[in-house]
Scaffold this motif. Structure first.
Motif, short mmCIF file in Angstrom:
data_model
loop_
_atom_site.label_atom_id
_atom_site.label_comp_id
_atom_site.label_asym_id
_atom_site.label_seq_id
_atom_site.Cartn_x
_atom_site.Cartn_y
_atom_site.Cartn_z
N ASP A 17 0.83 -1.21 0.00
CA ASP A 17 0.00 0.00 0.00
C ASP A 17 0.86 1.26 0.00
O ASP A 17 0.56 2.23 -0.73
CB ASP A 17 -0.91 0.00 1.23
CG ASP A 17 -2.01 -1.07 1.15
OD1 ASP A 17 -2.21 -1.59 0.02
OD2 ASP A 17 -2.61 -1.36 2.18
N GLU B 58 2.34 1.98 -3.48
CA GLU B 58 1.34 2.53 -4.40
C GLU B 58 1.06 4.00 -4.07
O GLU B 58 0.97 4.85 -4.96
CB GLU B 58 0.04 1.72 -4.31
CG GLU B 58 0.13 0.32 -4.91
CD GLU B 58 -1.18 -0.43 -4.78
OE1 GLU B 58 -2.20 0.21 -4.43
OE2 GLU B 58 -1.20 -1.65 -5.02
N LEU B 59 0.93 4.29 -2.78
CA LEU B 59 0.67 5.68 -2.38
C LEU B 59 1.82 6.60 -2.77
O LEU B 59 1.62 7.75 -3.15
CB LEU B 59 0.43 5.74 -0.86
CG LEU B 59 -0.89 5.17 -0.36
CD1 LEU B 59 -0.90 5.09 1.15
CD2 LEU B 59 -2.05 6.05 -0.85
N HIS C 139 3.79 6.43 -5.40
CA HIS C 139 3.71 6.81 -6.82
C HIS C 139 2.54 7.74 -7.07
O HIS C 139 2.61 8.63 -7.93
CB HIS C 139 3.63 5.56 -7.68
CG HIS C 139 4.91 4.76 -7.67
ND1 HIS C 139 6.08 5.22 -8.23
CD2 HIS C 139 5.21 3.52 -7.15
CE1 HIS C 139 7.05 4.32 -8.07
NE2 HIS C 139 6.53 3.27 -7.41
N GLU C 140 1.45 7.57 -6.32
CA GLU C 140 0.30 8.49 -6.46
C GLU C 140 0.70 9.90 -6.02
O GLU C 140 0.38 10.89 -6.69
CB GLU C 140 -0.88 7.99 -5.62
CG GLU C 140 -1.58 6.77 -6.19
CD GLU C 140 -2.76 6.37 -5.32
OE1 GLU C 140 -3.20 7.20 -4.49
OE2 GLU C 140 -3.25 5.24 -5.48
N TRP C 141 1.40 10.00 -4.92
CA TRP C 141 1.83 11.32 -4.44
C TRP C 141 2.79 11.98 -5.42
O TRP C 141 2.75 13.19 -5.64
CB TRP C 141 2.51 11.18 -3.07
CG TRP C 141 1.56 10.76 -1.97
CD1 TRP C 141 0.25 11.06 -1.86
CD2 TRP C 141 1.89 9.93 -0.85
NE1 TRP C 141 -0.30 10.49 -0.75
CE2 TRP C 141 0.69 9.79 -0.08
CE3 TRP C 141 3.04 9.29 -0.40
CZ2 TRP C 141 0.63 9.04 1.08
CZ3 TRP C 141 2.98 8.57 0.77
CH2 TRP C 141 1.79 8.43 1.50
N ALA D 250 2.87 11.54 -8.64
CA ALA D 250 2.11 12.00 -9.81
C ALA D 250 1.31 13.25 -9.49
O ALA D 250 1.22 14.19 -10.30
CB ALA D 250 1.19 10.88 -10.31
N GLN D 251 0.71 13.29 -8.29
CA GLN D 251 -0.12 14.44 -7.91
C GLN D 251 0.71 15.71 -7.72
O GLN D 251 0.32 16.80 -8.13
CB GLN D 251 -0.88 14.13 -6.62
CG GLN D 251 -1.94 13.06 -6.78
CD GLN D 251 -2.54 12.64 -5.43
OE1 GLN D 251 -2.18 13.18 -4.40
NE2 GLN D 251 -3.45 11.68 -5.46
N ALA E 38 7.21 13.60 -2.70
CA ALA E 38 6.58 12.32 -2.44
C ALA E 38 7.38 11.52 -1.40
O ALA E 38 6.80 10.84 -0.55
CB ALA E 38 6.47 11.53 -3.75
#
Length: 877
Positions: free
Chosen positions: A40, A43-44, A46-48, A50-51, A58
């Motif tokens: 988890d 995954e978080l 890479h989301e951070w 990208a955002q 990140a």
């Protein structure tokens, strides 16, 4: 502007989350949650990225969120279940640590002795700091007592003074409703006589409120007796000096203020023994109004005259308001004495006065511990760092002998956290053992030597809970700091590698090299300080005083008549070459005056009122102009100035310049070479010489034939005893006027040398232990080398190779560090330190290299004597 991943992030390192937060979390989080958490969190991450468009942001978010997962619900429960009954576990750790000490006596001695010495020194430093913080804190009214001070700019530089105008105390009591009590203090030198006991003493004139404001309980007598002008209160030491152990209350003593003024006083009180932690105390106390008797010129309302101190007791917390209310006294003071240029009055709390007194000129209490307050903690830090680094290095290398034990513990279920906890606990047990020895070293060796050495009344008070808190904190700090890295380093190895024997351990650990390098640097610094202090000691003893202080005697006389009689008695002495008289005397007494130039420049100077023969007799050098003439009336308004005064005022042609001193106009007739009127702790001050009326002579000075000073001193003392049997002799060799200064210089050198010796001892022991363990861990290697024909040069090269580069790097860093540290240390202690060069650091390097070669040579000799057959059979695991 947003961070760009393409600009700041390397593809192989920056596009994945950092590993260390999750590695740290694995020590505490249950295994069943780890896999899900890891997936988890990645995954978080890479989301951070990208955002936010930034891997750097990140990663910061990832670290924060990962550390937040250390929650009780996710934590392992093994520590709670296994530590419910910790006594057997701690007993086991204690036995293990004790067996380890007995099985390896060399490493045990080095570790325990090093920690003991460091702990003993830390305890000594704690005692000093505790003593320093308790000074004058025993007074019951300490929170409401303040010393009145003022700020003045007499020569363009702002300075705070502890003196106060005479009328200030009464004015404060009359004008300020917050003032509960005021106590004025002044003092003077007197002769005190009781039967056949006659001594020069210093008496303090105080208001009766003194014994109410300050907590000085009386052993005999009544505190309120100070209201009587004829009463005398003395300290216990003074009472013992004159009366022995008997109660002196009611006895009459004669106080001689001058040759024509005497007064009898009745002893009305004797103070109990003063606390050791004090700056403010007294020997003799009499009522303040006795100043009218002691000095015919005394005027209580004269704002141009100063008292030694004015204490104020105030029942208010708004100190700024009181300071503001005192502004009106500036105008009054300026009108009475404009040259002082007082800018403000200020109250200083008694509770913090000791620490601040070094910055307050002429304060009634003086901080003589300021250098110790800086230097002592530095010494403690040096020693504890050396001891801890010794322990870390030896612990890492000697742990190779416990690898199988660690492997067994891991096989039967101990995880890394348990192994870390075990090593830290064992280390605290060892530190506790070292603490007991350290306390004994401090109590029986360090403390008695330091008290005798410095005169500070330090003690180990084990009834004080503060010392127990310090000892507990010291044990935990030392145990954890010295053991944390070895525990983490040793616990990381798995059981499989340990039992396979494939683990190469400790020998090439980079951190042990760093620690050893730091030890060498610290030892280099302390040795350099010891060497340079020794060199500086010789420099201070040989430094010119600015005049010829040898073959010269002085004696203090009470008046002109005494001067004439002593001069007549000594002028015909065959060893006396010249005699001179003066009101002031270089090295003993000087008057502080303000000179004002024709351009309204002001400068504070030391003023010496002397006769016409003074400069020649003293050996002071006249650089330019004419000296004062003994038989010249016109020289009554002539003044000689020193080089520094000319420089400070920027005078290009000083001869013929006019100065005003105490409203009298003087003409500069000569320039005197700079000289030291005070010891070398102080800078040379601007100085002037004026002609002294013979009525003001208080010093008789004699230049003697070379080598005749002892015989002349005996004759001088004999003449004094015959002429003034009731007045104790005050005089001696001119070259002895700074005896206390040179004793202080010698003590500084001795103390630094002792610290350097201890530092070298600790570093040598650590190095010896490290080299010994390394050599013992390579017995088979050296046996093979000897079997293959290696001799002295080969074995020596192999052993020394490991330390050669480290030593060179450490010395390269240690030489400039030692130079800068020692130079700063000298500049802190001395106004005129010796010119620094690198000779002290080079001597330190030679000493350290000698120690290193000596330590290594012992192991080379051991290896050369080794039987290769026995070495190949040795079990090093």
């Amino acid at each position: 502007m947003k961070d760009s991943p393409n600009k700041s992030d390397h593809p192989s390192q920056k596009t994945s989350p950092p590993k260390w937060p999750l590695n740290l979390l694995r020590l505490f989080i249950r295994k069943e949650y780890l896999e899900e958490i890891e997936g988890d969190m990645e995954e978080l991450f890479h989301e951070w990225a990208a955002q936010r468009g930034s891997y750097a942001r990140a990663r910061r978010q990832y670290i924060w969120e990962t550390l937040r997962l250390a929650r009780p619900i996710l934590m392992k429960h093994f520590s709670l279940t296994r530590l419910r009954n910790p006594s057997p576990m701690f007993t086991n750790y204690y036995k293990t640590s004790f067996r380890s000490l007995t099985r390896h006596p060399l490493t045990a001695f080095i570790n325990v002795f090093g920690l003991s010495v460091a702990i003993g020194i830390c305890l000594l430093v704690y005692s000093f700091m505790a003593y320093d913080q308790r000074i004058d804190q025993f007074h019951e009214n300490k929170s409401s007592i303040y010393l009145a001070t003022f700020n003045a700019s007499r020569d363009g530089n702002a300075q705070q003074y502890g003196l106060t105008p005479r009328p200030l105390g009464e004015a404060l009591k009359h004008d300020l409703p917050q003032v509960k009590e005021v106590c004025r203090i002044d003092e003077s030198n007197i002769v005190l006589k009781y039967r056949d006991n006659v001594f020069h003493e210093r008496v303090r004139y105080v208001d009766p409120s003194f014994l109410q404001m300050f907590t000085f309980p009386l052993k005999w007598g009544v505190a309120s007796s100070l209201t009587d002008l004829n009463s005398l209160v003395m300290s216990e030491d003074m009472s013992t000096k004159y009366f022995g152990d008997e109660n002196p209350v009611g006895q009459t003593m004669t106080m001689i203020f001058s040759d024509s003024i005497k007064k009898d006083f009745i002893v009305a009180g004797v103070a109990s023994e003063f606390p050791k932690e004090r700056d403010l105390d007294f020997g003799l106390l009499i009522n303040y109004d006795n100043l009218k008797t002691a000095s015919a010129a005394f005027k209580p309302d004269d704002w141009s005259q100063f008292l030694r101190a004015t204490w104020v007791q105030i029942e208010t917390k708004d100190l700024n308001a009181v300071n503001d209310q005192m502004k009106k006294y500036q105008t009054i003071q300026h009108a009475a004495l404009p040259e002082w240029n007082i800018t403000s009055f200020k109250l200083e709390p008694l509770t913090s006065l000791h620490e601040r007194s070094s910055g307050i000129r002429d304060a009634i209490v003086q901080d003589f511990n300021v250098e110790g307050r800086i230097g002592m903690p530095i010494i403690a830090i040096f020693m504890i760092v050396l001891a801890c680094f010794n322990y870390i290095n030896i612990a890492i290398v000697s742990a190779a002998k416990r690898l199988k034990e660690i492997g067994v513990r891991k096989v039967i279920g101990a995880n890394r956290l348990r192994v870390i906890f075990q090593f830290l606990t064992e280390n605290i047990f060892v530190t506790l053992f070292a603490l007991m020895i350290g306390v004994a070293l401090c109590y029986f060796i360090f403390m008695p030597w330091f008290v005798q050495f410095t005169g500070w009344p330090l003690e180990l008070n084990f009834l004080n809970k503060g010392i127990w808190m310090f000892l507990i904190g010291l044990v935990l700090f030392t145990g954890v700091v010295s053991g944390i890295y070895p525990a983490f380093y040793i616990s990381q190895f798995d059981a499989v590698r340990i039992f396979k024997g494939s683990l190469q351990f400790g020998r090439k650990n980079p951190l042990t090299r760093i620690f050893l390098g730091v030890q060498i640097v610290l030892a280099c610094m302390t040795i350099t300080a010891g060497v340079v202090l020794t060199q500086n000691n010789r420099f201070q003893h040989e430094r010119s005083w600015g005049y010829n202080q040898k073959d010269m005697l002085y004696v203090k006389v009470p008046n002109r008549q005494a001067y004439d009689r002593m001069q007549a008695a000594m002028i015909s002495h065959p060893d006396v070459v010249a005699v001179t008289g003066s009101a002031d005397h270089v090295g003993k007494a000087a008057t502080t005056s303000i000179i004002r130039t024709s351009t309204n420049q002001q400068l504070e100077t030391d003023r010496f009122a002397v006769d016409g023969n003074y400069l020649e007799t003293m050996g002071l050098q006249l650089l330019q102009g004419a000296s004062l003439r003994e038989d010249s009336e016109s020289d009554a308004h002539a003044v000689l100035v020193n080089e520094l005064l000319v420089k400070e005022l920027g005078l290009k042609s000083p001869i013929g310049e006019y100065f005003t001193i105490d409203s009298v106009r003087y003409e500069v007739t000569g320039i005197v070479k700079d000289f030291h009127s005070r010891d070398f702790f102080s800078k040379v001050r601007p100085a002037v010489f004026t002609k002294a009326p013979k009525e003001d002579y208080h010093f008789l000075t004699m230049r003697l034939r070379a080598g005749a000073d002892n015989n002349a001193l005996q004759s001088l003392q004999k003449q004094w005893a015959s002429l003034y049997p009731e007045i104790p002799f005050q005089g001696g060799h001119q070259q002895d006027v700074w005896t206390s200064y040179f004793e202080s210089v010698d003590r500084s050198q001795e103390f630094t040398n002792v610290v350097a010796a201890v530092a070298v001892l600790l570093a040598s022991l650590g190095l010896y232990g490290l080299v010994t363990l390394n050599v013992s861990g390579r017995v088979k290697e050296f046996s093979i080398r000897k079997t293959l024909g290696a001799g002295l040069s080969g074995i020596s090269g192999v052993i020394m190779k490991q330390y050669l580069a480290l030593t060179l790097v450490s010395m390269t860093l240690g030489i400039p560090a030692s130079y800068l540290f020692t130079k700063a240390y000298l500049n802190m202690l001395f106004a005129y330190p010796m010119p620094m060069d690198y000779s002290g650091s080079l001597i330190a390097v030679v000493i350290l290299i000698g120690v290193l070669l000596m330590v290594i040579s012992t192991q080379i000799r051991k290896v050369l004597k080794l039987n290769p057959v026995e070495g190949l059979k040795a079990d090093q695991g």
